[in-house]
Motif scaffolding. Structure first.
Motif, PDB file in Angstrom:
ATOM      1  N   TRP A 121       0.822  -1.213   0.000  1.00  0.00           N
ATOM      2  CA  TRP A 121       0.000   0.000   0.000  1.00  0.00           C
ATOM      3  C   TRP A 121       0.856   1.263   0.000  1.00  0.00           C
ATOM      4  N   ILE A 122       2.052   1.201   0.593  1.00  0.00           N
ATOM      5  CA  ILE A 122       2.929   2.381   0.634  1.00  0.00           C
ATOM      6  C   ILE A 122       3.362   2.756  -0.770  1.00  0.00           C
ATOM      7  N   LEU A 123       3.869   1.785  -1.513  1.00  0.00           N
ATOM      8  CA  LEU A 123       4.347   2.056  -2.868  1.00  0.00           C
ATOM      9  C   LEU A 123       3.202   2.438  -3.798  1.00  0.00           C
ATOM     10  N   LEU A 124       2.061   1.774  -3.634  1.00  0.00           N
ATOM     11  CA  LEU A 124       0.915   2.085  -4.495  1.00  0.00           C
ATOM     12  C   LEU A 124       0.343   3.460  -4.189  1.00  0.00           C
ATOM     13  N   LEU A 125       0.379   3.857  -2.910  1.00  0.00           N
ATOM     14  CA  LEU A 125      -0.083   5.202  -2.550  1.00  0.00           C
ATOM     15  C   LEU A 125       0.855   6.253  -3.139  1.00  0.00           C
ATOM     16  N   LEU A 126       2.138   6.003  -3.096  1.00  0.00           N
ATOM     17  CA  LEU A 126       3.104   6.956  -3.639  1.00  0.00           C
ATOM     18  C   LEU A 126       2.856   7.210  -5.119  1.00  0.00           C
ATOM     19  N   VAL A 127       2.704   6.157  -5.910  1.00  0.00           N
ATOM     20  CA  VAL A 127       2.538   6.357  -7.355  1.00  0.00           C
ATOM     21  C   VAL A 127       1.128   6.815  -7.723  1.00  0.00           C
ATOM     22  N   SER A 128       0.212   6.796  -6.763  1.00  0.00           N
ATOM     23  CA  SER A 128      -1.134   7.317  -7.017  1.00  0.00           C
ATOM     24  C   SER A 128      -1.165   8.835  -6.938  1.00  0.00           C
ATOM     25  N   CYS A 129      -0.112   9.415  -6.383  1.00  0.00           N
ATOM     26  CA  CYS A 129      -0.032  10.871  -6.204  1.00  0.00           C
ATOM     27  C   CYS A 129       0.681  11.499  -7.395  1.00  0.00           C
ATOM     28  N   ARG A 130      -0.013  12.350  -8.125  1.00  0.00           N
ATOM     29  CA  ARG A 130       0.584  13.000  -9.295  1.00  0.00           C
ATOM     30  C   ARG A 130       1.782  13.856  -8.921  1.00  0.00           C
ATOM     31  N   ALA A 131       1.687  14.593  -7.818  1.00  0.00           N
ATOM     32  CA  ALA A 131       2.789  15.463  -7.408  1.00  0.00           C
ATOM     33  C   ALA A 131       4.049  14.650  -7.159  1.00  0.00           C
ATOM     34  N   PHE A 132       3.900  13.502  -6.497  1.00  0.00           N
ATOM     35  CA  PHE A 132       5.053  12.652  -6.215  1.00  0.00           C
ATOM     36  C   PHE A 132       5.661  12.120  -7.500  1.00  0.00           C
ATOM     37  N   VAL A 133       4.850  11.602  -8.412  1.00  0.00           N
ATOM     38  CA  VAL A 133       5.364  11.030  -9.657  1.00  0.00           C
ATOM     39  C   VAL A 133       5.986  12.121 -10.527  1.00  0.00           C
ATOM     40  N   ASP A 134       5.295  13.262 -10.634  1.00  0.00           N
ATOM     41  CA  ASP A 134       5.810  14.352 -11.466  1.00  0.00           C
ATOM     42  C   ASP A 134       7.204  14.786 -11.045  1.00  0.00           C
ATOM     43  N   TYR A 135       7.427  14.896  -9.716  1.00  0.00           N
ATOM     44  CA  TYR A 135       8.684  15.452  -9.227  1.00  0.00           C
ATOM     45  C   TYR A 135       9.596  14.413  -8.607  1.00  0.00           C
ATOM     46  N   SER A 136       9.314  13.139  -8.912  1.00  0.00           N
ATOM     47  CA  SER A 136      10.289  12.101  -8.617  1.00  0.00           C
ATOM     48  C   SER A 136      11.450  12.213  -9.592  1.00  0.00           C
ATOM     49  N   THR A 137      11.172  12.787 -10.751  1.00  0.00           N
ATOM     50  CA  THR A 137      12.222  13.131 -11.697  1.00  0.00           C
ATOM     51  C   THR A 137      12.080  14.636 -11.952  1.00  0.00           C
ATOM     52  N   SER A 138      12.018  15.095 -13.163  1.00  0.00           N
ATOM     53  CA  SER A 138      11.838  16.504 -13.555  1.00  0.00           C
ATOM     54  C   SER A 138      13.139  17.291 -13.563  1.00  0.00           C
ATOM     55  N   GLY A 139      14.213  16.760 -12.974  1.00  0.00           N
ATOM     56  CA  GLY A 139      15.478  17.474 -12.950  1.00  0.00           C
ATOM     57  C   GLY A 139      15.637  18.401 -11.773  1.00  0.00           C
ATOM     58  N   LEU A 140      14.564  18.649 -11.032  1.00  0.00           N
ATOM     59  CA  LEU A 140      14.620  19.510  -9.849  1.00  0.00           C
ATOM     60  C   LEU A 140      15.002  18.691  -8.618  1.00  0.00           C
ATOM     61  N   GLU A 141      15.218  19.359  -7.511  1.00  0.00           N
ATOM     62  CA  GLU A 141      15.835  18.748  -6.324  1.00  0.00           C
ATOM     63  C   GLU A 141      14.883  17.937  -5.460  1.00  0.00           C
ATOM     64  N   ASN A 142      13.622  17.828  -5.835  1.00  0.00           N
ATOM     65  CA  ASN A 142      12.631  17.150  -4.992  1.00  0.00           C
ATOM     66  C   ASN A 142      13.031  15.749  -4.540  1.00  0.00           C
ATOM     67  N   PRO A 143      13.567  14.881  -5.418  1.00  0.00           N
ATOM     68  CA  PRO A 143      13.900  13.524  -4.960  1.00  0.00           C
ATOM     69  C   PRO A 143      14.880  13.501  -3.793  1.00  0.00           C
ATOM     70  N   ALA A 144      15.901  14.361  -3.839  1.00  0.00           N
ATOM     71  CA  ALA A 144      16.856  14.422  -2.727  1.00  0.00           C
ATOM     72  C   ALA A 144      16.194  14.973  -1.480  1.00  0.00           C
ATOM     73  N   SER A 145      15.261  15.907  -1.635  1.00  0.00           N
ATOM     74  CA  SER A 145      14.524  16.423  -0.481  1.00  0.00           C
ATOM     75  C   SER A 145      13.670  15.335   0.152  1.00  0.00           C
ATOM     76  N   PHE A 146      13.053  14.475  -0.672  1.00  0.00           N
ATOM     77  CA  PHE A 146      12.284  13.341  -0.141  1.00  0.00           C
ATOM     78  C   PHE A 146      13.172  12.466   0.746  1.00  0.00           C
ATOM     79  N   LEU A 147      14.327  12.105   0.195  1.00  0.00           N
ATOM     80  CA  LEU A 147      15.238  11.214   0.906  1.00  0.00           C
ATOM     81  C   LEU A 147      15.733  11.840   2.204  1.00  0.00           C
ATOM     82  N   LEU A 148      16.148  13.086   2.146  1.00  0.00           N
ATOM     83  CA  LEU A 148      16.676  13.762   3.333  1.00  0.00           C
ATOM     84  C   LEU A 148      15.588  13.993   4.376  1.00  0.00           C
TER      85      LEU A 148
END
Length: 551
Positions: A122-149
Motif C-alpha cells: 500500500w505504501i508504494l501504491l499510494l506513492l505512485v497514485s499521487c501525481r505530485a510525487f510522480v511528477d517530481y520524482s524526476t523533472s530534474g529539480l531537487e525534490n527527490p533528494a529532499s524526499f530522501l533527506l
C-alpha cells in the motif's frame, strides 16, 4: 457470528501469503510508473548551464562574465556535476541521481513499517497514485533528494525523542544541514525537533555540549554560506531575491497560495487526502494526539503548508505539495491500523487503475497540457519533448523549440540576433543551456540576473514569474562592460554590484567591505530611490533572444 464480506476480503489481503504477492507486484508497478514517467523539465537546464560551465573550468557561473548563484540547491547541483564529470550527459545524469534518491526514499518508507509480516504494498501504491510525487520524482529539480533527506531527518528525529546523546544531535544537525543545502525551506520540518531538543538540553544540563555537537553537524551549511558570501557576495541564492523581493502585496500572495492548494484538490486529490488522513486521525485519537513521534512530523507539515500559502505557492502544479505528501506518508507508516493500508489500496484502485488518464497508462507520447489560472501542469507541458524513453529515438534531444533556438543562436557567426552582444528573454532554461557559455543572456524574470532580482516586479505578474522592466542603459552596460545605466541612483548601485559579481579579486579590501555593506542594507537607499511604476514593458525587438517579447 460470521465476519462480514469486507472483513473476509481484508483478512485475505493481509494474510502472509497474499502479502508477499502484493509486495512483489507493488515493487514492479512502482518501478514501472516512475521510469515510464521520467522526464527532465526546462527549469532544470538553468542549473545545467552552471554545471556545464563549472565542469569546463569557468567556475560556478551561469553567465561566465559574472558570479551569480542561480540555483537554489547546491547539494543537488554538485550531485549532477558528479555524474557529469563521469561524462554522462546531464539529461541522464540528473535522471540517474533522481532514481537513486527516489528508490532510496521508497525503501526507507517501507522499512519504517516495522511489522515484517504485514504487506508494504500500500505504501508504494499510494506513492505512485499521487501525481505530485510522480511528477517530481524526476523533472530534474531537487525534490527527490529532499524526499530522501526528509525521511532521514524524521528517522533521526525519532532518536532525539527517546534518550538523545551528543552523536544523535550531531546526526540530526548534519541531515538538517544537508537538507538546507538541497533546499533551504526544507528545514521547516526540523523546527519542532529543534525546539524539543533545546528545551531538553536545559532540563538535563547538556546545552553547551549539545550545541557543540550540533554546530559540528551544521558545518556543511555554514561552510557553504561563507563560501557563497565570498564568491557570490550573498548568503542566499539569487532566486530567493528574485522570487521573494517582488513588492507584491502579501494579501495577493496568500490568495495565490490558497489557489495553489485548491489546484491540488482538483488535479491531485490523493495528495490532499494523504495530508488530511494523519492530521484528522491524530486529532481524533486522544492517546496519540500529543505523542511527539507523530505530532512533530505533522507540525512540520503544517509549517510547510503555511509557508506555501505565504509565498503564494508556485506555477508548477503539485511541486511544493510533494514534500509534505511524503512527510504524510511517513506518518501513515507509523499508524498501526488496517484503515491506513486500505486507504492506500483504494487510492490506487480509484485514481490509478480506474482512471484512464492516470500515470499507469503513460506512453512516450503522453501529452495533457492544461492550465488552472496561472498554475500549469508542468510535466505535461514538457513531457512529449523531454521524457526518458523518447530520448533514445531523437538525435538532438530535447527537441523543444526553445532548445532549437538556443542551438541556432550558438551556431550564429554574428554575435547576436540583436544589435547587442547580449540578448534578453523570459525563457532561459533550454535556451541558455544550448546557447553555449560565451553568450550573454539577461533573464527578465531575474532568476539569473543580480541587478534585476533587486528591483520590484512589474504588473501583471504570474506566481514564480515576476518580470522586471529593463532599466534604461542596462543592456548597453552589459554589452560594453561599462556602466551606462541612465538613472543616477541605480547606476551607483550597479557599480557596487559589479564589484561583488565581476571583480577578479575576491579578497580585495574594497570588495569585502562592499559585501558587508550590501548585506547589512547599506545600499538599500539607492534602490529605494529608483522607481519604475510602469506596467510590464515588452523586451525591445532589437534586444530579444528570438523567443518573443514577453506577455
Amino acid at each position: 457470528m460470521k465476519p462480514s464480506f469486507f472483513n473476509r476480503i481484508s483478512d485475505r489481503i493481509f494474510s502472509q501469503s497474499c502479502a508477499k504477492s502484493l509486495d512483489s507486484v507493488s515493487v514492479i508497478l512502482f518501478g514501472y510508473v516512475v521510469l515510464m514517467n521520467s522526464w527532465v523539465g526546462e527549469d532544470s537546464y538553468i542549473t545545467f548551464r552552471t554545471v556545464e560551465n563549472f565542469l569546463n573550468g569557468f567556475g560556478l557561473r551561469w553567465n561566465v562574465y559574472e558570479r551569480v548563484q542561480v540555483y537554489t540547491h547546491p547539494l543537488w547541483m554538485f550531485g549532477i556535476a558528479f555524474f557529469g564529470a563521469l561524462k554522462i550527459p546531464l539529461f541522464y545524469a540528473v535522471l540517474l541521481l533522481s532514481w537513486i534518491c527516489i528508490f532510496g526514499s521508497s525503501f526507507l518508507l517501507v522499512r519504517s513499517r516495522s511489522e515484517k509480516k504485514e504487506t508494504f504494498a500500500w505504501i508504494l501504491l499510494l506513492l505512485v497514485s499521487c501525481r505530485a510525487f510522480v511528477d517530481y520524482s524526476t523533472s530534474g529539480l531537487e525534490n527527490p533528494a529532499s524526499f530522501l533527506l526528509l525521511i532521514l531527518l524524521f528517522k533521526q528525529g525519532e532518536t532525539l525523542l527517546s534518550n538523545p546523546n551528543g552523536k544523535d544531535v550531531f546526526g540530526f544537525a548534519l541531515i538538517l544541514s544537508l537538507a538546507y543545502l538541497n533546499r533551504q525551506d526544507t528545514v521547516l520540518f526540523g523546527v519542532p525537533y529543534l525546539v524539543r531538543l533545546f528545551l531538553t538540553s536545559f532540563r538535563n544540563g547538556q546545552t553547551i555540549r549539545w550545541m557543540g555537537w550540533g554546530s559540528l553537524g551544521l558545518l556543511p551549511a555554514l561552510a557553504w554560506i561563507v563560501f557563497s558570501l565570498l564568491y557570490y557576495g550573498y548568503p542566499f541564492p539569487n532566486t530567493a531575491y528574485a522570487k521573494l523581493n517582488t513588492g507584491v502585496p502579501s494579501g495577493e500572495l496568500w490568495f495565490s497560495g490558497f489557489l495553489y492548494l485548491r489546484n491540488s484538490v482538483l488535479w491531485d486529490p490523493v495528495s490532499i487526502l494523504a495530508l488530511a488522513f494523519p492530521i484528522v486521525y491524530f486529532a481524533m485519537d486522544r492517546k496519540k494526539r500529543f505523542d511527539p513521534e507523530f505530532l512533530f512530523p505533522i507540525l512540520g507539515i503544517l509549517f510547510y503548508l503555511i509557508y506555501i500559502l505565504k509565498i503564494g505557492g508556485d506555477f508548477m502544479a503539485g511541486r511544493f505539495v510533494s514534500l509534505p505528501f511524503v512527510a504524510a506518508v511517513f506518518v501513515l507508516t507509523k499508524i498501526r491500523h488496517r484503515s491506513v493500508a486500505v486507504f492506500g489500496f483504494l487510492c490506487f484502485i480509484f485514481f490509478m487503475i480506474l482512471n484512464p488518464r492516470s500515470y499507469l497508462y503513460t506512453t512516450a507520447t503522453y501529452s495533457r497540457a492544461r492550465m488552472d489560472g496561472k498554475i500549469a501542469d508542468e510535466k505535461s507541458m514538457y513531457f512529449p519533448n523531454a521524457n526518458f524513453f523518447r530520448s533514445f529515438f531523437v538525435s538532438e534531444y530535447p527537441d523543444h523549440g526553445w532548445a532549437e533556438q538556443g542551438r541556432k543562436y550558438k551556431k550564429e557567426k554574428s554575435a547576436s540576433p540583436s544589435r547587442f552582444s547580449v540578448c534578453a528573454t523570459l525563457n532561459v532554461g533550454y535556451f541558455g543551456y544550448y546557447s553555449g557559455p560565451e553568450r550573454k543572456i539577461v533573464d527578465v524574470y531575474a532568476l539569473t540576473d543580480p541587478l534585476l532580482s533587486k528591483l520590484k516586479s512589474a504588473r501583471p505578474w504570474r506566481i514564480g514569474h515576476f518580470g522586471r522592466n529593463l532599466p534604461e542603459g542596462y543592456l548597453e552596460s552589459i554589452d560594453s562592460g561599462e556602466n551606462r545605466i541612465a538613472d543616477s541612483n541605480l547606476k551607483e548601485y550597479y557599480e557596487k554590484l559589479k564589484l561583488l559579481t565581476e571583480s577578479p579579486d575576491l579578497f580585495s579590501k574594497n570588495r569585502l567591505e562592499e559585501i558587508l555593506r550590501e548585506n547589512l542594507g547599506g545600499n538599500r537607499q539607492l534602490l529605494a530611490r529608483y522607481t519604475d511604476e510602469r506596467e510590464w514593458q515588452e523586451i525591445p525587438k532589437d534586444a530579444t533572444c528570438g523567443l518573443g517579447q514577453g506577455f
